[in-house]
Design a protein around this motif. Structure first.
Motif, PDB file in Angstrom:
ATOM      1  N   THR B 135      15.660  -2.843   8.148  1.00 33.62           N
ATOM      2  CA  THR B 135      16.950  -2.974   7.693  1.00 33.62           C
ATOM      3  C   THR B 135      17.044  -3.035   6.191  1.00 33.62           C
ATOM      4  O   THR B 135      16.389  -3.620   5.681  1.00 33.62           O
ATOM      5  N   ASN B 136      17.512  -1.901   5.585  1.00 34.49           N
ATOM      6  CA  ASN B 136      17.897  -1.859   4.180  1.00 34.49           C
ATOM      7  C   ASN B 136      16.652  -1.516   3.512  1.00 34.49           C
ATOM      8  O   ASN B 136      16.461  -1.598   2.228  1.00 34.49           O
ATOM      9  N   ALA B 137      15.156  -1.347   4.034  1.00 34.89           N
ATOM     10  CA  ALA B 137      14.031  -0.934   3.400  1.00 34.89           C
ATOM     11  C   ALA B 137      14.198   0.254   2.738  1.00 34.89           C
ATOM     12  O   ALA B 137      14.653   1.269   3.360  1.00 34.89           O
ATOM     13  N   SER B 138      13.736   0.596   1.532  1.00 38.56           N
ATOM     14  CA  SER B 138      13.492   1.830   0.855  1.00 38.56           C
ATOM     15  C   SER B 138      12.510   2.663   1.451  1.00 38.56           C
ATOM     16  O   SER B 138      11.740   2.014   2.176  1.00 38.56           O
ATOM     17  N   PRO B 139      12.319   4.029   1.344  1.00 40.22           N
ATOM     18  CA  PRO B 139      11.419   4.824   1.900  1.00 40.22           C
ATOM     19  C   PRO B 139       9.876   4.294   1.786  1.00 40.22           C
ATOM     20  O   PRO B 139       9.163   4.222   2.319  1.00 40.22           O
ATOM     21  N   LEU B 140       9.792   3.971   0.296  1.00 41.57           N
ATOM     22  CA  LEU B 140       8.745   3.338  -0.146  1.00 41.57           C
ATOM     23  C   LEU B 140       8.165   2.092   0.471  1.00 41.57           C
ATOM     24  O   LEU B 140       6.899   1.873   0.500  1.00 41.57           O
ATOM     25  N   ARG B 141       9.213   1.365   0.997  1.00 44.34           N
ATOM     26  CA  ARG B 141       8.774   0.026   1.497  1.00 44.34           C
ATOM     27  C   ARG B 141       8.508   0.359   3.128  1.00 44.34           C
ATOM     28  O   ARG B 141       8.165  -0.737   3.661  1.00 44.34           O
ATOM     29  N   ARG B 142       8.731   1.443   3.751  1.00 46.04           N
ATOM     30  CA  ARG B 142       8.992   1.668   5.156  1.00 46.04           C
ATOM     31  C   ARG B 142       7.519   1.267   5.908  1.00 46.04           C
ATOM     32  O   ARG B 142       7.208   0.681   6.782  1.00 46.04           O
ATOM     33  N   ASN B 143       6.355   2.129   5.234  1.00 41.07           N
ATOM     34  CA  ASN B 143       5.005   1.827   5.750  1.00 41.07           C
ATOM     35  C   ASN B 143       4.703   0.518   5.577  1.00 41.07           C
ATOM     36  O   ASN B 143       4.088  -0.195   6.648  1.00 41.07           O
ATOM     37  N   ARG B 144       4.992  -0.457   4.369  1.00 42.76           N
ATOM     38  CA  ARG B 144       4.623  -1.699   4.279  1.00 42.76           C
ATOM     39  C   ARG B 144       5.200  -2.614   5.404  1.00 42.76           C
ATOM     40  O   ARG B 144       4.578  -3.216   5.959  1.00 42.76           O
ATOM     41  N   LEU B 203     -10.394  -1.664   5.671  1.00 46.72           N
ATOM     42  CA  LEU B 203      -9.054  -1.762   4.845  1.00 46.72           C
ATOM     43  C   LEU B 203      -8.067  -2.557   5.463  1.00 46.72           C
ATOM     44  O   LEU B 203      -8.056  -2.942   6.753  1.00 46.72           O
ATOM     45  N   SER B 204      -7.140  -2.892   4.701  1.00 42.55           N
ATOM     46  CA  SER B 204      -5.794  -3.605   5.275  1.00 42.55           C
ATOM     47  C   SER B 204      -5.145  -2.757   6.050  1.00 42.55           C
ATOM     48  O   SER B 204      -5.371  -1.512   5.948  1.00 42.55           O
ATOM     49  N   ASP B 205      -4.289  -3.077   7.040  1.00 40.33           N
ATOM     50  CA  ASP B 205      -3.357  -2.297   7.913  1.00 40.33           C
ATOM     51  C   ASP B 205      -2.733  -1.243   7.138  1.00 40.33           C
ATOM     52  O   ASP B 205      -2.544  -0.333   7.377  1.00 40.33           O
ATOM     53  N   PHE B 206      -2.131  -1.811   5.961  1.00 40.50           N
ATOM     54  CA  PHE B 206      -1.348  -1.065   5.315  1.00 40.50           C
ATOM     55  C   PHE B 206      -2.106   0.174   4.394  1.00 40.50           C
ATOM     56  O   PHE B 206      -1.708   0.948   4.298  1.00 40.50           O
ATOM     57  N   ASP B 207      -3.198  -0.651   3.699  1.00 42.22           N
ATOM     58  CA  ASP B 207      -3.915   0.782   3.383  1.00 42.22           C
ATOM     59  C   ASP B 207      -4.569   1.742   4.322  1.00 42.22           C
ATOM     60  O   ASP B 207      -4.426   3.032   3.856  1.00 42.22           O
ATOM     61  N   PHE B 208      -4.852   1.503   5.529  1.00 42.41           N
ATOM     62  CA  PHE B 208      -5.275   2.259   6.397  1.00 42.41           C
ATOM     63  C   PHE B 208      -4.032   3.186   6.796  1.00 42.41           C
ATOM     64  O   PHE B 208      -4.447   4.371   6.997  1.00 42.41           O
ATOM     65  N   SER B 269      -4.864  -0.838  -2.016  1.00 44.46           N
ATOM     66  CA  SER B 269      -3.948  -1.456  -3.036  1.00 44.46           C
ATOM     67  C   SER B 269      -4.454  -2.349  -4.097  1.00 44.46           C
ATOM     68  O   SER B 269      -3.646  -2.634  -5.208  1.00 44.46           O
ATOM     69  N   ASP B 270      -5.563  -2.968  -4.043  1.00 46.38           N
ATOM     70  CA  ASP B 270      -6.239  -3.583  -5.092  1.00 46.38           C
ATOM     71  C   ASP B 270      -7.252  -2.356  -5.964  1.00 46.38           C
ATOM     72  O   ASP B 270      -7.893  -3.025  -6.823  1.00 46.38           O
ATOM     73  N   GLY B 271      -6.947  -1.031  -5.862  1.00 43.95           N
ATOM     74  CA  GLY B 271      -7.480  -0.394  -6.923  1.00 43.95           C
ATOM     75  C   GLY B 271      -8.896   0.186  -6.534  1.00 43.95           C
ATOM     76  O   GLY B 271      -9.226   0.977  -7.327  1.00 43.95           O
ATOM     77  N   MET B 272      -9.195  -0.263  -5.495  1.00 44.55           N
ATOM     78  CA  MET B 272     -10.707   0.237  -5.318  1.00 44.55           C
ATOM     79  C   MET B 272     -10.547   1.955  -4.743  1.00 44.55           C
ATOM     80  O   MET B 272      -9.880   2.037  -3.605  1.00 44.55           O
TER      81      MET B 272
END
Lengths: 107, 326
Positions: B135-144, B203-208, B269-272
């Motif tokens: 709800t109300n998430a921006s497209p960039l936030r959707r995956n997260r 990887l984290s689920d988000f990064d994967f 996410s941490d730049g690796m």
């Protein structure tokens, strides 16, 4: 479900048949326009195709398969001929007329 | 399910209403145009679980509406069944590309529609869970937000906002829908991320899920200008149905895809920095394969891509091995 559905569909079939008469009258009107005003024939035939499209979309589901199949065939015929200068519009008129005269058969 | 049907033919809407009335577990709302439908969506408090859309309508057509719905967080994954008289392949391609889940041509058998509705019910439940998170998430936030539900390596992950990429169940419906002659000029190819299991573990689920999405974009873009649809089937593997190609230089295609992925400079996410590469299975022509046989071809493409990845690893390990001699 089947008995309940059949009962629910019966009044819709009646409305479809009533609407079919109006749709046939619309086809007839556009056919006359096409025949009398050649410069408007392309648009009139497209109008006919749009009406046939609607008939074809529901006739089969309501048990009028033959009607729906013929409507689809003529719609495709009109769309194939649309913009094709080598085809005389008048060749389509008897086909559309025959559709209007086609007796209705439920399957 | 709470269903919204949109069709400019009132008879179709009446048939659908009469049909749904006979089922205890569904209810239906109808609209005669996309404008009416949008108005209903805006004012209706109850979430819709499924859409039945005609294609040819005055004003906005059903395919455009499908795209509009997919832009809404509430309806990102909600089943959309196209219910249309348009049986040409170009319409089927456009509808699935716009996010359709299934495609039924009119005139339709009501029993057939009942079967299709029960098939999408499971997807509707998953979609409702997804939309409640977004709800109300921006497209960039959707995956997260989406990966807050636990990922499984072997299950398909939904991919959003990538042109030409559709959900895996929609891909199965797409090839099932096409006729033998329409599939005749199409090829199915599997692509797999090498060491996908290692990536998944490290990887984290988000990064994967970001890697999966980025790679899907590279695959889809590199298949252009051919008409293509790609889906993620799980386990780091994608299947693509590509139309109208007489010859494929697979090695060049995979190299191009790998260059494209490299240019994306994927990192965690941490730049690796991440070194992600794919390989492809054997292309399989869909000649005379239809229905379940076409779905089987998708599965074969999946297996072929993973076999190719294993073979590649075996060959690479052989480069440095030395013959054992007494």
């Amino acid at each position: 479900m089947q008995a309940g559905l059949a009962a629910n569909l019966e009044p819709i079939r009646a409305r479809f048949l009533k609407l079919l008469q109006e749709r046939k009258a619309e086809i007839q009107h556009n056919l006359e326009v096409a025949a009398e005003a050649p410069d408007q024939a392309d648009q009139a035939l497209l109008n006919i195709a749009a009406v046939l499209h609607k008939i074809a979309g529901t006739a089969g589901t309501l048990g009028f398969e033959q009607l729906g199949t013929r409507a689809r065939e003529i719609e495709n015929l009109i769309l194939e001929h649309n913009g094709d200068q080598s085809v005389q519009h008048s060749e389509l008129y008897p086909v559309i007329n025959a559709f209007l005269d086609q007796p209705l058969q439920a399957t | 399910m709470h269903i919204l049907a949109v069709d400019d033919d009132p008879i179709i809407l009446e048939i659908l209403s009469a049909f749904v009335e006979t089922m205890d577990d569904h209810e239906i709302v109808t609209a005669e145009s996309v404008a009416d439908a949008l108005n209903i969506i805006e004012h209706q408090e109850k979430h819709f679980d499924c859409f039945l859309l005609d294609i040819q309508m005055p004003g906005t057509d059903g395919i455009e509406f499908c795209g509009i719905l997919r832009e809404m967080n509430a309806y990102l994954r909600t089943p959309i069944i196209m219910l249309t008289a348009m049986s040409e392949k170009s319409y089927i391609d456009k509808a699935f590309n716009a996010g359709a889940t299934d495609y039924i041509t009119k005139p339709f058998e009501l029993n057939g529609l009942k079967g299709r509705l029960s098939l999408v019910e499971k997807i509707a439940i998953e979609a409702r869970n997804t939309s409640s998170k977004l709800t109300n998430a921006s497209p960039l936030r959707r995956n997260r937000d989406l990966v807050q539900q636990e990922l499984n390596l072997h299950s398909p992950i939904p991919i959003f906002d990538v042109d030409g990429v559709i959900e895996n169940h929609a891909m199965e419906n797409y090839v099932t829908k096409l006729s033998r002659s329409e599939l005749c000029g199409s090829v199915v190819i599997g692509f797999t991320i090498r060491h996908a299991a290692d990536l998944f573990c490290n990887l984290s689920d988000f990064d994967f899920s970001c890697v999966i999405t980025d790679v899907s974009e590279a695959i889809s873009d590199c298949l252009l200008p051919a008409q293509r649809l790609v889906s993620y089937a799980g386990n780091g593997t994608y299947v693509a149905v590509v139309e109208g190609v007489t010859h494929i230089d697979l090695e060049r295609l995979v190299n191009q895809m790998n260059r494209c992925i490299h240019a994306m400079e994927l990192c965690t996410s941490d730049g690796m920095s991440l070194d992600v590469r794919i390989c492809a299975g054997r292309p399989n022509r869909l000649v005379w394969r239809k229905g379940t046989a076409a779905v089987e071809a998708l599965r074969e493409a999946h297996i072929s891509a993973e076999d190719a990845a294993e073979q590649l690893e075996r060959e690479l390990s052989c480069i440095w091995s030395t013959e054992m001699t007494a």
